[in-house]
Design a protein around this motif. Structure first.
Motif, PDB file in Angstrom:
ATOM      1  N   GLY A  38       0.798  -1.226   0.000  1.00 32.77           N
ATOM      2  CA  GLY A  38       0.000   0.000   0.000  1.00 32.77           C
ATOM      3  C   GLY A  38       0.823   1.265   0.000  1.00 32.77           C
ATOM      4  O   GLY A  38       0.328   2.334  -0.363  1.00 32.77           O
ATOM      5  N   HIS A  39       2.095   1.158   0.412  1.00 33.45           N
ATOM      6  CA  HIS A  39       2.962   2.337   0.518  1.00 33.45           C
ATOM      7  C   HIS A  39       4.378   2.002   0.079  1.00 33.45           C
ATOM      8  O   HIS A  39       4.789   0.837   0.131  1.00 33.45           O
ATOM      9  CB  HIS A  39       2.989   2.859   1.960  1.00 33.45           C
ATOM     10  N   LEU A  40       5.098   3.045  -0.307  1.00 31.48           N
ATOM     11  CA  LEU A  40       6.497   2.903  -0.702  1.00 31.48           C
ATOM     12  C   LEU A  40       7.346   3.954  -0.006  1.00 31.48           C
ATOM     13  O   LEU A  40       6.880   5.076   0.229  1.00 31.48           O
ATOM     14  CB  LEU A  40       6.647   3.084  -2.217  1.00 31.48           C
ATOM     15  N   ASP A  41       8.589   3.596   0.290  1.00 33.51           N
ATOM     16  CA  ASP A  41       9.601   4.565   0.720  1.00 33.51           C
ATOM     17  C   ASP A  41      10.282   5.059  -0.549  1.00 33.51           C
ATOM     18  O   ASP A  41      10.767   4.251  -1.343  1.00 33.51           O
ATOM     19  CB  ASP A  41      10.662   3.916   1.611  1.00 33.51           C
ATOM     20  N   ILE A 115      14.519  10.526  -8.698  1.00 38.64           N
ATOM     21  CA  ILE A 115      14.269   9.430  -7.774  1.00 38.64           C
ATOM     22  C   ILE A 115      15.540   8.594  -7.698  1.00 38.64           C
ATOM     23  O   ILE A 115      16.097   8.204  -8.725  1.00 38.64           O
ATOM     24  CB  ILE A 115      13.081   8.553  -8.252  1.00 38.64           C
ATOM     25  N   LEU A 116      16.009   8.323  -6.470  1.00 39.25           N
ATOM     26  CA  LEU A 116      17.228   7.547  -6.271  1.00 39.25           C
ATOM     27  C   LEU A 116      16.946   6.074  -6.002  1.00 39.25           C
ATOM     28  O   LEU A 116      17.711   5.207  -6.401  1.00 39.25           O
ATOM     29  CB  LEU A 116      18.045   8.122  -5.112  1.00 39.25           C
ATOM     30  N   ASP A 117      15.841   5.800  -5.296  1.00 39.13           N
ATOM     31  CA  ASP A 117      15.527   4.414  -4.965  1.00 39.13           C
ATOM     32  C   ASP A 117      14.089   4.319  -4.486  1.00 39.13           C
ATOM     33  O   ASP A 117      13.493   5.314  -4.042  1.00 39.13           O
ATOM     34  CB  ASP A 117      16.465   3.894  -3.868  1.00 39.13           C
ATOM     35  N   ILE A 118      13.545   3.130  -4.575  1.00 42.59           N
ATOM     36  CA  ILE A 118      12.193   2.822  -4.118  1.00 42.59           C
ATOM     37  C   ILE A 118      12.281   1.546  -3.299  1.00 42.59           C
ATOM     38  O   ILE A 118      12.922   0.580  -3.718  1.00 42.59           O
ATOM     39  CB  ILE A 118      11.234   2.608  -5.317  1.00 42.59           C
ATOM     40  N   LYS A 119      11.639   1.558  -2.148  1.00 41.60           N
ATOM     41  CA  LYS A 119      11.592   0.364  -1.302  1.00 41.60           C
ATOM     42  C   LYS A 119      10.157   0.178  -0.821  1.00 41.60           C
ATOM     43  O   LYS A 119       9.461   1.157  -0.561  1.00 41.60           O
ATOM     44  CB  LYS A 119      12.502   0.523  -0.081  1.00 41.60           C
TER      45      LYS A 119
END
Length: 158
Positions: A38-41, A115-119
């Protein structure tokens, strides 16, 4: 000593008052498996504050109305820091897996931010059940959802 290296994987995009993360084509396959989250960092580059002088400011005089007289940069969420890296938690409205487009209701980034990264946000490693904060900011919201309606403008001295 290792050399630091970061590559942008995409950009923040605003289309018709909607917020998106647009991945570069080569990173689209990395979205596989996000169904159900439901969410991303989101780690992103605060490029508008990537100014050499800002990278050498380590303290700020009373940045918040209720804060102590001086705060160090590591005690603040300021974009003025040694490396202007930002962290935002976003909700996922939809993911276009073919075109690498993630729609969210909001991200506190400028359009075009790298954007550098998605977790994936997972409570087991991202959520602290009973966080402690100093008294001067203990009245701040306890969640991203509460922050959406909080009067943040009344908190800052800048």
């Amino acid at each position: 000593m290792n050399k630091l290296y970061a590559e942008s994987i995409g950009k923040v995009v605003l289309k018709e008052d909607k917020f998106f993360i647009q991945l570069d084509e080569k990173f689209v396959p990395a979205l596989k498996g996000l169904d159900g989250f439901g969410h991303l960092d989101i780690l992103w580059w605060f490029g508008e504050f990537d100014i050499p002088e800002y990278r050498n400011i380590f303290e700020e005089n009373k940045p918040y109305k209720n804060s102590p007289g001086v705060l160090g940069m590591f005690a603040m969420r300021s974009p003025v820091r040694p490396n202007p890296i930002a962290l935002s938690i976003i909700d996922i409205i939809s993911i276009d897996y073919e075109n690498g487009l993630i729609e969210t209701s909001y991200i506190d980034a400028f359009e075009g931010s790298d954007i550098l990264d998605i977790k994936p946000y997972t409570p087991s490693v991202d959520r602290v059940e009973n966080p402690t904060v100093p008294d001067w900011c203990s009245h701040w919201p306890r969640s991203v959802e509460e922050s959406e309606v909080f009067d943040w403008g009344s908190e800052f001295n800048f």
